[in-house]
Design a protein around this motif. Structure first.
Motif, PDB file in Angstrom:
ATOM      1  N   LYS A  67     -31.215  19.254 -17.750  1.00 29.41           N
ATOM      2  CA  LYS A  67     -31.229  20.597 -17.168  1.00 29.41           C
ATOM      3  C   LYS A  67     -31.349  20.497 -15.648  1.00 29.41           C
ATOM      4  O   LYS A  67     -32.017  19.604 -15.137  1.00 29.41           O
ATOM      5  N   ALA A  68     -30.710  21.427 -14.963  1.00 25.40           N
ATOM      6  CA  ALA A  68     -30.881  21.606 -13.521  1.00 25.40           C
ATOM      7  C   ALA A  68     -31.084  23.101 -13.319  1.00 25.40           C
ATOM      8  O   ALA A  68     -30.124  23.865 -13.238  1.00 25.40           O
ATOM      9  N   GLU A  69     -32.348  23.521 -13.301  1.00 25.36           N
ATOM     10  CA  GLU A  69     -32.695  24.941 -13.344  1.00 25.36           C
ATOM     11  C   GLU A  69     -33.294  25.434 -12.034  1.00 25.36           C
ATOM     12  O   GLU A  69     -34.085  24.732 -11.396  1.00 25.36           O
ATOM     13  N   ALA A  70     -32.945  26.660 -11.682  1.00 28.65           N
ATOM     14  CA  ALA A  70     -33.501  27.280 -10.488  1.00 28.65           C
ATOM     15  C   ALA A  70     -34.944  27.720 -10.712  1.00 28.65           C
ATOM     16  O   ALA A  70     -35.736  27.802  -9.765  1.00 28.65           O
ATOM     17  N   ASN A  91     -36.604  32.725  -6.806  1.00 28.13           N
ATOM     18  CA  ASN A  91     -36.228  31.329  -6.618  1.00 28.13           C
ATOM     19  C   ASN A  91     -35.366  31.206  -5.370  1.00 28.13           C
ATOM     20  O   ASN A  91     -34.685  32.149  -4.970  1.00 28.13           O
ATOM     21  N   VAL A  92     -35.377  30.031  -4.769  1.00 32.74           N
ATOM     22  CA  VAL A  92     -34.578  29.789  -3.572  1.00 32.74           C
ATOM     23  C   VAL A  92     -33.137  29.518  -4.003  1.00 32.74           C
ATOM     24  O   VAL A  92     -32.892  28.626  -4.818  1.00 32.74           O
ATOM     25  N   PRO A  93     -32.169  30.270  -3.503  1.00 37.06           N
ATOM     26  CA  PRO A  93     -30.770  30.045  -3.888  1.00 37.06           C
ATOM     27  C   PRO A  93     -30.329  28.615  -3.553  1.00 37.06           C
ATOM     28  O   PRO A  93     -30.638  28.099  -2.475  1.00 37.06           O
ATOM     29  N   GLY A  94     -29.618  27.990  -4.488  1.00 34.20           N
ATOM     30  CA  GLY A  94     -29.099  26.657  -4.249  1.00 34.20           C
ATOM     31  C   GLY A  94     -30.100  25.534  -4.432  1.00 34.20           C
ATOM     32  O   GLY A  94     -29.803  24.380  -4.128  1.00 34.20           O
ATOM     33  N   PRO A 175     -26.096  19.969  -2.736  1.00 32.87           N
ATOM     34  CA  PRO A 175     -25.144  19.834  -1.629  1.00 32.87           C
ATOM     35  C   PRO A 175     -24.204  21.037  -1.577  1.00 32.87           C
ATOM     36  O   PRO A 175     -23.923  21.662  -2.590  1.00 32.87           O
ATOM     37  N   GLN A 176     -23.718  21.332  -0.402  1.00 31.65           N
ATOM     38  CA  GLN A 176     -22.803  22.458  -0.223  1.00 31.65           C
ATOM     39  C   GLN A 176     -21.586  22.284  -1.126  1.00 31.65           C
ATOM     40  O   GLN A 176     -21.042  21.189  -1.253  1.00 31.65           O
ATOM     41  N   GLY A 177     -21.205  23.361  -1.807  1.00 37.81           N
ATOM     42  CA  GLY A 177     -20.052  23.327  -2.695  1.00 37.81           C
ATOM     43  C   GLY A 177     -20.384  23.039  -4.144  1.00 37.81           C
ATOM     44  O   GLY A 177     -19.503  23.067  -4.999  1.00 37.81           O
ATOM     45  N   THR A 178     -21.671  22.770  -4.463  1.00 33.34           N
ATOM     46  CA  THR A 178     -22.065  22.530  -5.853  1.00 33.34           C
ATOM     47  C   THR A 178     -21.939  23.833  -6.640  1.00 33.34           C
ATOM     48  O   THR A 178     -22.499  24.853  -6.232  1.00 33.34           O
ATOM     49  N   PRO A 179     -21.219  23.837  -7.774  1.00 34.57           N
ATOM     50  CA  PRO A 179     -21.091  25.074  -8.563  1.00 34.57           C
ATOM     51  C   PRO A 179     -22.443  25.476  -9.159  1.00 34.57           C
ATOM     52  O   PRO A 179     -23.107  24.669  -9.799  1.00 34.57           O
ATOM     53  N   VAL A 180     -22.825  26.721  -8.938  1.00 36.53           N
ATOM     54  CA  VAL A 180     -24.085  27.260  -9.442  1.00 36.53           C
ATOM     55  C   VAL A 180     -23.758  28.508 -10.246  1.00 36.53           C
ATOM     56  O   VAL A 180     -22.945  29.332  -9.815  1.00 36.53           O
ATOM     57  N   ASP A 181     -24.373  28.676 -11.447  1.00 33.43           N
ATOM     58  CA  ASP A 181     -24.055  29.854 -12.265  1.00 33.43           C
ATOM     59  C   ASP A 181     -24.842  31.079 -11.815  1.00 33.43           C
ATOM     60  O   ASP A 181     -25.595  31.024 -10.835  1.00 33.43           O
ATOM     61  N   ALA A 182     -24.689  32.174 -12.534  1.00 31.62           N
ATOM     62  CA  ALA A 182     -25.297  33.447 -12.137  1.00 31.62           C
ATOM     63  C   ALA A 182     -26.821  33.395 -12.102  1.00 31.62           C
ATOM     64  O   ALA A 182     -27.458  34.152 -11.376  1.00 31.62           O
ATOM     65  N   THR A 183     -27.415  32.499 -12.881  1.00 34.54           N
ATOM     66  CA  THR A 183     -28.881  32.395 -12.888  1.00 34.54           C
ATOM     67  C   THR A 183     -29.398  31.384 -11.863  1.00 34.54           C
ATOM     68  O   THR A 183     -30.593  31.182 -11.734  1.00 34.54           O
ATOM     69  N   THR A 187     -24.652  23.204 -14.113  1.00 33.64           N
ATOM     70  CA  THR A 187     -24.247  22.518 -15.343  1.00 33.64           C
ATOM     71  C   THR A 187     -24.126  21.029 -15.050  1.00 33.64           C
ATOM     72  O   THR A 187     -23.461  20.626 -14.085  1.00 33.64           O
ATOM     73  N   LEU A 188     -24.759  20.214 -15.891  1.00 32.64           N
ATOM     74  CA  LEU A 188     -24.773  18.772 -15.692  1.00 32.64           C
ATOM     75  C   LEU A 188     -23.874  18.060 -16.704  1.00 32.64           C
ATOM     76  O   LEU A 188     -23.643  18.579 -17.801  1.00 32.64           O
ATOM     77  N   PRO A 189     -23.401  16.859 -16.377  1.00 31.04           N
ATOM     78  CA  PRO A 189     -22.663  16.052 -17.364  1.00 31.04           C
ATOM     79  C   PRO A 189     -23.581  15.708 -18.533  1.00 31.04           C
ATOM     80  O   PRO A 189     -24.805  15.839 -18.432  1.00 31.04           O
ATOM     81  N   PRO A 190     -23.023  15.237 -19.660  1.00 33.24           N
ATOM     82  CA  PRO A 190     -23.847  14.919 -20.829  1.00 33.24           C
ATOM     83  C   PRO A 190     -24.924  13.881 -20.529  1.00 33.24           C
ATOM     84  O   PRO A 190     -24.747  13.001 -19.689  1.00 33.24           O
ATOM     85  N   GLN A 191     -26.014  14.027 -21.238  1.00 28.52           N
ATOM     86  CA  GLN A 191     -27.151  13.123 -21.113  1.00 28.52           C
ATOM     87  C   GLN A 191     -26.765  11.692 -21.508  1.00 28.52           C
ATOM     88  O   GLN A 191     -25.937  11.486 -22.394  1.00 28.52           O
TER      89      GLN A 191
END
Length: 199
Positions: A67-70, A91-94, A175-183, A187-191
């Motif tokens: 998980k990579a959660e805000a 939460n701090v955006p990004g 990093p700048q340009g990392t896709p972040v969802d609405a929350t 999304t991370l690659p598989p574990q």
């Protein structure tokens, strides 16, 4: 006289920087969440090796994963004191916290206790710092920090023969340009699991 003026200027700049840090809060380090997750997975492999439980199998019903959660990455510093005192601080955006978790099954209570004792000794020998080791109601928890890392790795025994292995890192700025969802999550690659547990 020139030395004194130079020293005063350096001191003044240092005090301004300290004041800004207190006012705005220490900046979050910039790190790629996917790279951080890979590093955390490797830490869990080392913990798994230290447990020495070759007969235990992966619990596929355990819902951890990567998980990579805000959530929990809140503003800090005196300028954000109102936010910090809020019942639901923003939460701090990004900025996200990265974690990885999976579990073993088929670990009896006695086997789990012995495994955590083994892990505590083995990880210390490898330079890890064991921060907690607690036993409560037939469950044991161990937390440790790998050398040259700010990550925390946890090993926890649970009823019905489960032993959870998890690792987490502090909040990082994407990093700048990392896709972040609405929350605000990423999304991370598989574990990546230890080789012995891969299907």
């Amino acid at each position: 006289m020139a030395v004194t003026l130079a020293g005063t200027a350096v001191l003044s700049v240092g005090l301004v920087r300290i004041g800004l840090r207190v006012w705005e809060g220490a900046p979050f380090p910039v790190a790629d969440p996917a790279v951080t997750a890979q590093r955390l997975d490797r830490h869990t492999w080392q913990a798994y090796d230290a447990l020495d439980l070759p007969q235990a199998t992966l619990d596929t019903e355990w819902g951890g994963g990567r998980k990579a959660e805000a959530y929990g990455c809140e503003y800090r510093g005196l300028s954000h004191l109102g936010d910090e005192l809020s019942d639901s601080p923003p939460n701090v955006p990004g900025v996200v916290s990265v974690s990885t978790e999976w579990a073993l099954k088929g670990v009896t209570e006695d086997a789990g206790q012995a495994a955590l004792r083994r892990a505590r000794g083995a990880l210390r020998q490898r330079g890890w710092r064991v921060t907690t080791y607690t036993s409560l109601d037939h469950s044991i928890s161990l937390s440790a920090t790998p050398p040259h890392s700010d990550a925390t790795v946890r090993l926890d025994t649970y009823p019905r023969g489960r032993l959870a292995v998890s690792a987490s890192a502090g909040c990082v700025r994407c990093p700048q340009g990392t896709p972040v969802d609405a929350t605000g999550d990423v999304t991370l690659p598989p574990q990546q699991l230890p080789v012995r547990l891969r299907g």
